[in-house]
Scaffold this active site. Sequence first.
Site, PDB file in Angstrom:
ATOM      1  N   ASP A   5       6.103   2.705   1.514  1.00 18.92           N
ATOM      2  CA  ASP A   5       5.157   1.704   1.995  1.00 18.92           C
ATOM      3  C   ASP A   5       4.492   2.265   3.246  1.00 18.92           C
ATOM      4  O   ASP A   5       5.148   2.467   4.275  1.00 18.92           O
ATOM      5  CB  ASP A   5       5.915   0.400   2.299  1.00 18.92           C
ATOM      6  CG  ASP A   5       4.989  -0.745   2.673  1.00 18.92           C
ATOM      7  OD1 ASP A   5       3.851  -0.496   3.103  1.00 18.92           O
ATOM      8  OD2 ASP A   5       5.428  -1.915   2.549  1.00 18.92           O
ATOM      9  N   HIS A   6       3.187   2.505   3.165  1.00 20.86           N
ATOM     10  CA  HIS A   6       2.488   3.150   4.269  1.00 20.86           C
ATOM     11  C   HIS A   6       2.394   2.249   5.494  1.00 20.86           C
ATOM     12  O   HIS A   6       2.010   2.708   6.583  1.00 20.86           O
ATOM     13  CB  HIS A   6       1.085   3.574   3.836  1.00 20.86           C
ATOM     14  CG  HIS A   6       0.701   4.943   4.310  1.00 20.86           C
ATOM     15  ND1 HIS A   6       0.932   5.369   5.599  1.00 20.86           N
ATOM     16  CD2 HIS A   6       0.107   5.983   3.674  1.00 20.86           C
ATOM     17  CE1 HIS A   6       0.490   6.612   5.738  1.00 20.86           C
ATOM     18  NE2 HIS A   6      -0.011   7.008   4.584  1.00 20.86           N
ATOM     19  N   ARG A   7       2.766   0.979   5.373  1.00 21.16           N
ATOM     20  CA  ARG A   7       2.760   0.101   6.531  1.00 21.16           C
ATOM     21  C   ARG A   7       3.946   0.366   7.446  1.00 21.16           C
ATOM     22  O   ARG A   7       3.875   0.106   8.654  1.00 21.16           O
ATOM     23  CB  ARG A   7       2.792  -1.373   6.083  1.00 21.16           C
ATOM     24  CG  ARG A   7       1.571  -1.832   5.313  1.00 21.16           C
ATOM     25  CD  ARG A   7       1.778  -3.236   4.745  1.00 21.16           C
ATOM     26  NE  ARG A   7       2.878  -3.286   3.792  1.00 21.16           N
ATOM     27  CZ  ARG A   7       3.279  -4.403   3.177  1.00 21.16           C
ATOM     28  NH1 ARG A   7       2.666  -5.562   3.440  1.00 21.16           N
ATOM     29  NH2 ARG A   7       4.281  -4.381   2.315  1.00 21.16           N
ATOM     30  N   PRO A  50       0.849  -1.199   0.000  1.00 22.67           N
ATOM     31  CA  PRO A  50       0.000   0.000   0.000  1.00 22.67           C
ATOM     32  C   PRO A  50       0.882   1.246   0.000  1.00 22.67           C
ATOM     33  O   PRO A  50       1.302   1.729   1.044  1.00 22.67           O
ATOM     34  CB  PRO A  50      -0.799  -0.139   1.299  1.00 22.67           C
ATOM     35  CG  PRO A  50       0.086  -0.926   2.199  1.00 22.67           C
ATOM     36  CD  PRO A  50       0.905  -1.839   1.327  1.00 22.67           C
TER      37      PRO A  50
END
Length: 457
Positions: free
Chosen positions: A427-429, A250
């Site tokens: 990566d938004h994680r 994401p």
Amino acid sequence: MAQVLEFKLPDLGEGLTEAEIVRWLVEVGDVVAIDQPVVEVETAKAMVEVPCPYGGVVTARFGEEGAELPVGAPLLTVAVGTAPKAGQPATSVPSGSDSGSGAAEETESSGNVLVGYGTGAPAARRRRVRPAPVTAAVPVVVPAPVPSPASVPVAGAHEARGPVAVVSPLVRKLARQHGLDLHRVVGSGRDGLILRTDVESAIRTADEELSAPAAPVARTASVLAGERVPLRGVRGAVADKLARSRREIPDATCWVDADATELMAARAAMNGAGASAVTPKVSVLALLARVCTAALARFPELNSTVDAEAREIVRLPEVHLGFAAQTERGLVVPVVRDAHSRNAESIGAEIARLTEAARTGKLTPAQLTGGTFTLNNYGVFGVDGSTPIINHPEAAMLGVGRIVPKPWVHQGELAVRQVVQLSLTFDHRVCDGGTAGGFLRYVADCVEQPAVLLRTL
């Protein structure tokens, strides 16, 4: 008495199961020495030259240039023990093997590209990967290779439900995924061996039959017309990796414009003061790479990867910096190892070395894997901005646009300055926007005021 020994495509390491023949380096009738490269192949990782473990006369070759062969498929046959013609070297079975056994001895297995056998090779050969154990060769009678027809699913072919001639497990898996009965596929390989191209051709034919509308016939023909370019080798591997990245990560992107006038002036001063034939000029890409390593030291969240199965973020201690390089064979990402411990000059020298290897197709699998962060200079294509796809399994990529003169407010006045757009896809994680924005702002500050870097040097 001459013995004809068969040499098969060896295991090239890195989990590779097949390779495409790019260029034959020998002809039928040529005399080859032990460990002499005989064919250049392209794998999903890189271009490699494959050496033959036998010395003798080439009696047959299997596969035309452009053909894809699985590991274990015959490459060529060599007649060993023949009396040499005038001016030609004597031929022999590899050192250490019994007469007619063709047993091969490994040499210089170091985890890189080439596969080496025998003991007769020069000491200064290139480093090579450890091959799979070579089965002792026996004298065989091999007919001259005959071109095989293109493989298509044929009704009634192989009606006997016995085993099918498939070497690669990848081919069987591909057939299972698409519900293809391998008994109904005619192999184009030697002795009817089913290759990956045979399965892909059968799948395409089946898909076209299912998707093609019943009418109008003329429209169907026009839709299917056009050049078809197989996604295989390096380009196929890149396609698979990008698709996986888009499916699993994401991602989000932030960007900023930066005044690079001072950075360009600093580079000119460096190159004017210390550049020589011994110490080459420092490139803008090398300076930006050094800025990246400094920024990652402040924001280590972006030098990480995600273990999805364990639901853990793995922060990595070393920075192995990848940089995107466009080649005739497609996009590749060479990796500068331990970039965090290098200065701009060292990084620049390594980038130059890897770029030349990429241009000539000589990058090894080890030089293309293991990156932790990627720098993408798409400004070389004359564009200002981009939202690149993250190089899986990394967590971020810094993009750099072209540096061009633009109107800019400098010290309260309008002036023409050298401006660059910087973008960070992450990566938004692994982090939120605050961390990503902090990283990008620090990079922009170093670009606008290179003296900021002095604190980390």
